[in-house]
Design a protein around this motif. Structure first.
Motif, short mmCIF file in Angstrom:
data_model
loop_
_atom_site.label_atom_id
_atom_site.label_comp_id
_atom_site.label_asym_id
_atom_site.label_seq_id
_atom_site.Cartn_x
_atom_site.Cartn_y
_atom_site.Cartn_z
N ASP A 361 55.69 -46.14 61.94
CA ASP A 361 56.28 -45.17 60.76
C ASP A 361 55.33 -45.62 59.58
O ASP A 361 55.60 -44.84 58.55
CB ASP A 361 57.65 -45.29 60.75
N ARG A 362 54.11 -46.20 59.91
CA ARG A 362 53.31 -46.65 58.54
C ARG A 362 53.10 -45.40 57.91
O ARG A 362 53.25 -45.47 56.38
CB ARG A 362 52.24 -47.39 58.98
N GLU A 363 52.38 -44.26 58.19
CA GLU A 363 52.20 -43.15 57.47
C GLU A 363 53.07 -42.69 56.77
O GLU A 363 52.92 -41.98 55.39
CB GLU A 363 51.20 -42.22 58.23
N VAL A 364 54.38 -42.40 57.38
CA VAL A 364 55.62 -41.55 57.05
C VAL A 364 55.87 -42.61 55.80
O VAL A 364 56.42 -41.84 54.64
CB VAL A 364 56.48 -41.55 57.86
N LEU A 365 55.97 -43.75 55.89
CA LEU A 365 56.49 -44.72 54.77
C LEU A 365 55.61 -44.82 53.67
O LEU A 365 56.10 -44.90 52.57
CB LEU A 365 57.13 -46.10 55.34
N ILE A 366 54.35 -44.72 53.83
CA ILE A 366 53.29 -44.82 52.68
C ILE A 366 53.49 -43.39 52.10
O ILE A 366 53.44 -43.46 50.81
CB ILE A 366 51.76 -44.96 53.34
N ALA A 367 53.63 -42.26 52.68
CA ALA A 367 53.94 -41.01 52.10
C ALA A 367 55.10 -40.91 51.34
O ALA A 367 55.36 -40.47 50.16
CB ALA A 367 53.99 -40.04 53.30
N ALA A 368 56.22 -41.52 51.89
CA ALA A 368 57.55 -41.70 51.15
C ALA A 368 57.49 -42.40 50.00
O ALA A 368 58.24 -41.94 48.86
CB ALA A 368 58.64 -42.31 52.27
N ALA A 388 59.64 -32.92 48.76
CA ALA A 388 58.31 -33.58 48.63
C ALA A 388 57.79 -33.95 49.58
O ALA A 388 56.65 -34.02 49.94
CB ALA A 388 58.33 -34.34 47.31
N LEU A 389 58.71 -34.86 50.54
CA LEU A 389 57.99 -35.73 51.66
C LEU A 389 57.82 -34.82 52.83
O LEU A 389 56.86 -34.81 53.69
CB LEU A 389 59.09 -36.86 52.39
N PRO A 396 59.66 -32.00 59.79
CA PRO A 396 60.96 -31.83 59.18
C PRO A 396 61.88 -32.86 58.98
O PRO A 396 61.44 -34.06 59.22
CB PRO A 396 61.67 -30.93 60.37
N GLY A 397 62.76 -32.74 58.03
CA GLY A 397 63.60 -33.80 57.33
C GLY A 397 64.21 -34.53 58.76
O GLY A 397 64.22 -35.83 58.48
N GLU A 398 64.96 -33.77 59.59
CA GLU A 398 65.27 -34.62 60.91
C GLU A 398 64.25 -35.57 61.47
O GLU A 398 64.78 -36.69 62.27
CB GLU A 398 65.78 -33.77 61.94
N ALA A 399 63.04 -35.38 61.64
CA ALA A 399 62.04 -36.07 61.98
C ALA A 399 61.86 -37.47 61.16
O ALA A 399 61.23 -38.40 61.77
CB ALA A 399 60.94 -35.52 62.37
#
Length: 438
Positions: A361-368, A388-389, A396-399
């Motif tokens: 989940d690295r890319e998602v967490l960096i974007a977060a 924003a994320l 989507p938010g649920e993902a």
């Protein structure tokens, strides 16, 4: 007037099995507009402690059980002795000079031969001279109540029709060698004096109940008709502590964060999904509902979660971790099976946790981390951040939610992040996101 009594021995903390009996008495009395009496069976001077008596009363109050009258048996010893003397005078008792060791040897003798383990009435053959010689030698007799040779039948209010032949029971000891009364004679005297109408107690053998009925008839007359209800023992469904649930103390359940409403609903056999308040539980109570002995630990936790969800901050503030706020309680209260679990969630929002490394989940967490809103954070911060994320990742938010929850709380389920995020704060959130991708 219906009168019941709960009679604990103050030799330790109140166990769940005893609390169940107390609850049955309390609900039955309230259901029928009757009275409940608290009797402390403290005749065993070597074992009872004043601190235990006080603790039992505190636990009963916490459990929502009250009483109209209370007394200690140790204050009524002379009344019991008077009753014993009347029974002697009327020829219902006979003296026995066997020692405790001799009685044990007799019982072992009968056990080895497969004979009923009842007293053999050897002392009924004692002559007057033998009695005088025994007393002259320093022996003091204990006194037994001679049971008649008849069969008693009655209807137990929980177990149904019962019967027992008194010939299959031992003549009970009602007075010991030092003149002190036994538990059974004291109990019967008290029930007659206080006009007990229903004896609701834990499981007992038909023979023991028949002996009590005979004593009631001899001492109180047939007009003093006491009805009996015996609750079958809870099945030994192991608790989280590895012990049968009935053997746990009520105080330990309180310490774990179980609410009295949830415990009472389970023990009383209530089948609703929401644990009722005491007055509603009493209004629908029937003794027959306690005939089932199986205890469902999973259901208790479900009901406790519902009970905790109904509590406002003031009701739990003194039991929450130091510093816990109303906002924290409102965020977590619908997600706790036990109140003690609040400690872990307080560590999540106010302490230091180390999330796992989340390479997938690295890319998602960096974007977060890159889209974290500036402070101050209020109740809208979660929605602002998610918007924003979602734009930054195209997801989507649920993902996004599973990765964010694990990174920020160290858990894959729990209270909504919408309520937790303002409490965690921006600095902790940023730090945890960084640790998760390190």
């Amino acid at each position: 007037m219906i009168r019941v009594r709960f009679a604990p021995a103050p030799t330790g903390h109140l166990l769940v099995s005893g609390a169940r009996v107390a609850l049955a008495n309390s609900l039955f009395a309230r259901r029928h507009g009757g009275e409940m009496l608290l009797r402390l069976d403290d005749l065993d001077a070597e074992r009872w402690r004043p601190a235990h008596a006080e603790a039992i009363q505190q636990d009963l109050h916490w459990f929502g059980i009250g009483w109209q009258h209370s007394f200690r048996q140790s204050d009524r010893v002379e009344l019991y002795r008077d009753a014993i003397e009347r029974l002697k005078r009327d020829g219902f008792l006979y003296p026995c000079f066997e020692s405790e060791a001799e009685l044990k040897a007799k019982q072992e003798f009968r056990r080895k031969r497969g004979q009923p383990l009842i007293y053999d009435r050897a002392m009924l053959r004692l002559t007057d001279r033998q009695r005088r010689d025994a007393e002259a030698g320093g022996k003091r007799p204990h006194w037994r109540f001679r049971l008649p040779d008849r069969t008693l039948e009655w209807k137990d209010m929980v177990l149904g029709p019962r019967k027992a032949a008194l010939s299959s029971a031992s003549d009970p000891i009602v007075a010991r060698g030092d003149g002190s009364p036994s538990a059974i004679i004291a109990s019967v005297v008290d029930d007659i004096d206080f006009r007990t109408t229903h004896v609701i107690r834990g499981e007992d053998s038909p023979g023991n109940t028949a002996v009590r009925i005979e004593l009631f008839e001899v001492m109180g007359g047939r007009s003093h008709a006491v009805r009996f209800a015996h609750l079958p023992a809870l099945e030994d469904s192991p608790s989280s502590a590895g012990r049968p649930f009935g053997s746990l103390s009520l105080r330990s359940l309180r310490g774990d964060g179980l609410e009295p409403r949830a415990i009472a609903a389970c023990l009383a056999g209530d089948t609703s999904d929401d644990p009722p308040e005491a007055h509603r539980l009493a209004a629908a109570f029937e003794l027959s509902s306690m005939a089932a002995s199986r205890f469902d630990a999973a259901r208790l936790l479900r009901l406790n979660r519902r009970a905790l969800a109904d509590l406002d901050f003031a009701a739990v503030a003194d039991r929450l971790p130091g510093g816990a706020t109303e906002a924290f309680w409102l965020a977590v209260r619908g997600h706790l099976d036990l109140l003690k679990e609040a400690r872990g969630w307080w560590d999540v929002v106010a302490g230091s946790i180390v999330p796992p490394i989340m390479e997938g989940d690295r890319e998602v967490l960096i974007a977060a981390a890159a889209t974290l809103p500036p402070e101050p954070w209020d109740g809208t911060v979660w929605a602002d951040w998610m918007s924003a994320l979602e734009r930054a990742t195209g997801l989507p938010g649920e993902a996004l939610l599973p990765a964010l929850r694990l990174a920020l709380t160290g858990e894959d389920s729990g209270p909504e992040l919408r309520g937790l995020l303002p409490l965690i704060g921006r600095a902790r959130t940023a730090a945890r996101l960084g640790l998760a991708v390190a």
